[in-house]
Design an enzyme around this catalytic site. Structure first.
Site, short mmCIF file in Angstrom:
data_model
loop_
_atom_site.label_atom_id
_atom_site.label_comp_id
_atom_site.label_asym_id
_atom_site.label_seq_id
_atom_site.Cartn_x
_atom_site.Cartn_y
_atom_site.Cartn_z
N SER A 6 0.80 -1.23 0.00
CA SER A 6 0.00 0.00 0.00
C SER A 6 0.83 1.27 0.00
O SER A 6 0.32 2.34 -0.29
CB SER A 6 -0.95 0.02 1.22
N LYS A 12 0.82 4.57 6.77
CA LYS A 12 0.23 5.41 5.72
C LYS A 12 0.84 6.81 5.80
O LYS A 12 1.60 7.13 6.71
CB LYS A 12 -1.30 5.52 5.89
#
Length: 248
Positions: A43, A96
């Site tokens: 990701s 993230k």
């Protein structure tokens, strides 16, 4: 005083005490200041690769302590990469990038992030080669059945929308993966509370070329088999060029 001490030498006991002190300081550093974390998914490609092992700074984003006056503290900024516990899933840790801080107005238009009305240039992100309405025109497109959106976020999301923008509430952050087409992030499960943030990855100390599905290995037998495989392929599968690679 012995002759050895008069010459400035160190006794065996003093040497042992010195090593113990260093060991205790190392335990403190890795228990309270730093932490290691392995990246199991893609990701955050291409910023962080699958199989990167990173050192996480647990102090910078923490609450200032008077007994550690020399430590650098600062608030979380847009663009910071954070390690945090996924909201409502205490057994899952994610990495993230912070896209929005409290008070920010955010929306995506054809995959481009608009922050407080201005399109953002994000050269570190991977762009999609196909269009998905909810993912790429967020939050304009309502949640529909079959999406990977959590039920809680689907119910909460409308209350944070103002004139087509998602407004980040106090004490929370909007985070997204750099690999935008392949990241389940704040678009799908909501804001990251400040108290869930563990720290920021500083650098890669080891990078091992591994498939993404290795994170799902369960059971003693398969885990032992995986450990043996890693040991046998350590040298050929280690990405030596990423050793001490800074994470930004």
């Amino acid at each position: 005083m012995t002759a050895e001490q008069e010459k400035g030498g160190e006794t065996l006991l003093e040497g042992f005490a010195s090593y113990c002190a260093v060991f205790v300081l190392a335990l403190f550093a890795f228990g309270f200041v730093f932490q290691n974390y392995m990246i199991p998914t893609g990701s955050m490609l291409k910023t962080i690769l699958i199989g990167d092992h990173v050192v996480v700074d647990r102090i910078t984003f923490g609450k200032p302590a008077k007994w550690m006056p020399l430590v650098h503290y600062r608030s979380i900024r847009r663009g910071d990469i954070i390690v945090f516990i996924k909201p409502n899933e205490t057994n899952m840790t994610l990495v993230k990038r912070v896209v929005g801080i409290p008070g920010d107005h955010i929306h995506l238009e054809n995959g481009v992030v608009y922050l407080n009305g201005k399109p953002q240039n994000e050269p570190y992100t991977a762009k999609a080669d196909y269009f998905l309405p909810y993912r790429d025109d967020f939050p304009r497109v309502p949640v529909s059945e079959g999406m990977d959106v959590t039920d809680q976020w689907a119910a909460e999301l409308p209350s944070h929308i103002d004139n087509g923008d998602l407004v980040v509430p106090p004490g929370k952050y909007f985070a997204m993966g750099d690999n935008r087409p392949d990241s389940l992030d704040s678009r799908y499960w909501g804001f990251v509370p400040k108290e869930n943030i563990l720290g920021r990855p500083m650098f890669v100390y080891w990078s091992y070329n591994m498939p993404e599905q290795d994170e799902d290995i369960t059971g003693l037998g398969p885990r032992l088999q995986d450990m043996v495989h890693t040991a046998l392929t350590f040298f050929q599968k280690t990405r030596w060029s990423r050793t001490f690679h800074r994470v930004v």
